[in-house]
Write a protein that holds these residues in place. Structure first.
Motif, PDB file in Angstrom:
ATOM      1  N   GLU A 157      -8.681  -0.081   6.972  1.00 48.74           N
ATOM      2  CA  GLU A 157      -8.719   1.367   6.771  1.00 48.74           C
ATOM      3  C   GLU A 157      -9.961   1.789   5.990  1.00 48.74           C
ATOM      4  O   GLU A 157     -10.508   2.859   6.203  1.00 48.74           O
ATOM      5  N   PHE A 158     -10.398   0.924   5.073  1.00 50.21           N
ATOM      6  CA  PHE A 158     -11.604   1.201   4.291  1.00 50.21           C
ATOM      7  C   PHE A 158     -12.554   0.022   4.449  1.00 50.21           C
ATOM      8  O   PHE A 158     -12.559  -0.882   3.633  1.00 50.21           O
ATOM      9  N   SER A 159     -13.314   0.010   5.523  1.00 51.45           N
ATOM     10  CA  SER A 159     -14.253  -1.073   5.783  1.00 51.45           C
ATOM     11  C   SER A 159     -15.548  -0.493   6.322  1.00 51.45           C
ATOM     12  O   SER A 159     -15.534   0.363   7.199  1.00 51.45           O
ATOM     13  N   HIS A 167      -5.380   1.107  -4.106  1.00 49.90           N
ATOM     14  CA  HIS A 167      -5.001   1.355  -2.712  1.00 49.90           C
ATOM     15  C   HIS A 167      -6.186   1.137  -1.776  1.00 49.90           C
ATOM     16  O   HIS A 167      -6.053   0.530  -0.702  1.00 49.90           O
ATOM     17  N   GLU A 168      -7.350   1.595  -2.172  1.00 42.94           N
ATOM     18  CA  GLU A 168      -8.538   1.436  -1.333  1.00 42.94           C
ATOM     19  C   GLU A 168      -8.895  -0.033  -1.155  1.00 42.94           C
ATOM     20  O   GLU A 168      -9.228  -0.476  -0.050  1.00 42.94           O
ATOM     21  N   THR A 182      -6.195  -1.748   1.211  1.00 40.69           N
ATOM     22  CA  THR A 182      -6.256  -1.400   2.637  1.00 40.69           C
ATOM     23  C   THR A 182      -7.574  -1.812   3.289  1.00 40.69           C
ATOM     24  O   THR A 182      -7.686  -1.748   4.511  1.00 40.69           O
ATOM     25  N   SER A 183      -8.539  -2.257   2.503  1.00 41.19           N
ATOM     26  CA  SER A 183      -9.746  -2.827   3.119  1.00 41.19           C
ATOM     27  C   SER A 183      -9.417  -4.099   3.881  1.00 41.19           C
ATOM     28  O   SER A 183     -10.141  -4.500   4.792  1.00 41.19           O
ATOM     29  N   ARG A 222      -5.656   4.909  -7.006  1.00 38.67           N
ATOM     30  CA  ARG A 222      -6.470   5.204  -5.816  1.00 38.67           C
ATOM     31  C   ARG A 222      -7.382   4.030  -5.487  1.00 38.67           C
ATOM     32  O   ARG A 222      -7.496   3.600  -4.323  1.00 38.67           O
ATOM     33  N   LEU A 223      -8.039   3.482  -6.506  1.00 44.64           N
ATOM     34  CA  LEU A 223      -8.948   2.355  -6.291  1.00 44.64           C
ATOM     35  C   LEU A 223      -8.188   1.108  -5.839  1.00 44.64           C
ATOM     36  O   LEU A 223      -8.679   0.339  -5.001  1.00 44.64           O
ATOM     37  N   ALA A 281       0.831  -1.206   0.000  1.00 44.41           N
ATOM     38  CA  ALA A 281       0.000   0.000   0.000  1.00 44.41           C
ATOM     39  C   ALA A 281       0.869   1.262   0.000  1.00 44.41           C
ATOM     40  O   ALA A 281       0.568   2.230  -0.713  1.00 44.41           O
ATOM     41  N   THR A 308      -7.506  -5.451  -6.260  1.00 42.07           N
ATOM     42  CA  THR A 308      -6.294  -4.619  -6.353  1.00 42.07           C
ATOM     43  C   THR A 308      -5.530  -4.922  -7.635  1.00 42.07           C
ATOM     44  O   THR A 308      -5.099  -4.006  -8.353  1.00 42.07           O
TER      45      THR A 308
END
Length: 458
Positions: free
Chosen positions: A440-442, A431-432, A435-436, A428-429, A166, A402
């Protein structure tokens, strides 16, 4: 009634049933000095074991044992935690838990929900989401290999890999975003910062992580293997041979197995859930017919179907009828059993009918090692290395998403017009999605599903 993450909570933290030791755990955002004085008659020195009685509202001892206080933030949940370690009788533990809830009533103390202690550890940054899941995986580990990998995940091995990837995506994205503010430099960006080469290395490392995660997922989930075939072809005998003991009843009478029998075994550390089922045939017996219906339902859920064939019995048309009804997308392994009883002519006939068959004898053990290795191969297990961590299907899907976004980013980088804003958006997508895995993105809904599957005391 909706519950808040701000509420003080309490629960029995040890498994149900009788035991030498039982633990009641309390966690609260506010100090627990008042609760300690109510139950123990005093406050405790942090992180020191105190042997003393646990008292009810009237001052009578419910039990006596070890009390430990862990002030925030240096505790499992990151909140103020009190642990009471007493005798492991269920009645004693329920009384002690009820006393905690009674003494903490004014503060709004309630019974903890499944996984709520670990959920709070995640919310208070004591661990990330992948580590929190590893807690449950370590408890549920069904083999030594799975336990080792879960322990590695809990210490952050998997999370560190994810964070490392990431960070590299963020660095590349940062360079892109900075260049977007200077349009005259867009054409030179990809060459100047070797963006395509950097992206290729990230993709290669992501592919390696995905391969290891798939191994970890196999260790965690295991393989759902269903034994199917005509009655009396040796399904129960094969189950017993794989298990190493008599898990299923074996008789020469066709239709002995009326309902499924499930046995978990481990092959090279990989858990396999072997399901023995009722023999497939037309029958007027009501009970057997129900068992056959359940067999087809179990076949529909299988990861692998082992279609067992009797080497001594003619009638390939019956086995062909079964094969025609099997799910088309589920791997089917044809296994010819009772090789120890077969005549040479029968063996030759079976070999002529199926070139990709395995030949075994559940009674003598002939061919069982080859069957086990074939099951592992179907599962995708690579015996050359053991995954350093466990993984879940959620993690696999996040890594695949990813990879898709990075591939699209690479396509944008290869185009002659080199549209950097689209390149940046795919980064960006990616990375999101990555990190789910660590949280971080949940969404709250996802967290609810994950922690609801924990045991109460965790």
């Amino acid at each position: 009634m909706s519950h808040s993450d701000q509420d003080p909570i309490a629960a029995i933290a040890t498994a149900a049933g009788r035991g030498g030791i039982g633990v009641v755990r309390v966690s609260s955002r506010q100090p627990l000095d008042g609760l300690m004085r109510e139950l123990l008659g005093r406050t405790l020195t942090p992180r020191h074991a105190h042997y003393l009685p646990f008292r009810d509202a009237g001052g009578t001892a419910i039990d006596e044992g070890i009390a430990l206080s862990f002030p925030a933030p240096h505790s499992y949940t990151g909140e103020h935690v009190l642990e009471l370690q007493g005798h492991g009788g269920p009645v004693v533990l329920r009384r002690l838990l009820a006393r905690c809830l009674q003494a903490g009533r004014e503060t709004g103390m309630r019974l903890a929900e499944p996984g709520e202690f670990t959920r709070r550890a995640f919310l208070n940054d004591r661990m990330d989401l992948a580590q929190a899941e590893a807690v449950a995986d370590l408890i549920d580990a069904s083999s030594e290999a799975a336990a080792r990998s879960a322990a590695a995940s809990l210490t952050g091995a998997f999370s560190n890999e994810v964070h490392g990837l990431a960070d590299r995506i963020v660095h590349l994205r940062m360079l892109v975003e900075a260049t977007l503010d200077f349009p005259e430099e867009e054409i030179e960006f990809l060459e100047k910062y070797q963006a395509r080469e950097t992206l290729a290395v990230i993709q290669s490392d992501l592919a390696r992580l995905l391969s290891q995660a798939r191994q970890g997922a196999i260790l965690r989930e295991g393989l759902h293997v269903v034994l199917a075939g005509q009655p009396n072809v040796g399904k129960s005998s094969l189950l017993n041979a794989l298990a190493g003991f008599e898990a299923a009843i074996v008789t020469p009478i066709a239709g002995t197995t009326r309902d499924k029998v499930v046995q978990e075994i481990a092959i090279d550390g990989v858990p396999l859930h072997i399901v023995d089922t009722a023999g497939l045939r037309d029958t007027e017996d009501t009970v057997e017919r129900i068992g056959i219906e359940r067999t087809w339902a179990e076949i529909g859920k299988a990861d692998v179907i082992v279609h067992l064939i009797d080497a001594t019995r003619p009638g390939p048309e019956l086995d062909a009828a079964i094969t025609s009804k099997l799910p088309p997308r589920t791997p089917v392994l044809e296994v010819v059993n009772k090789m120890d009883l077969a005549e040479p002519g029968q063996v030759a006939q079976q070999q002529a009918e199926g070139t990709k068959r395995l030949y075994v004898s559940a009674r003598t053990g002939e061919g069982l090692d080859a069957l086990k290795q074939e099951l592992l191969a179907i599962a995708g297990w690579n015996p050359s290395f053991e995954s350093p961590y466990l993984a879940r299907e959620r993690h696999i899907q996040a890594l695949l998403v990813t990879a898709d976004h990075l591939e699209i980013a690479g396509e944008h980088a290869a185009q002659s017009d080199r549209v950097l804003d689209l390149f940046a958006e795919e980064l960006r997508l990616a990375h999101e999605a990555l990190t789910s895995i660590t949280g971080e993105f949940s969404s709250d809904d996802l967290l609810g599903v994950i922690f609801s599957r924990f045991c109460i005391g965790k």
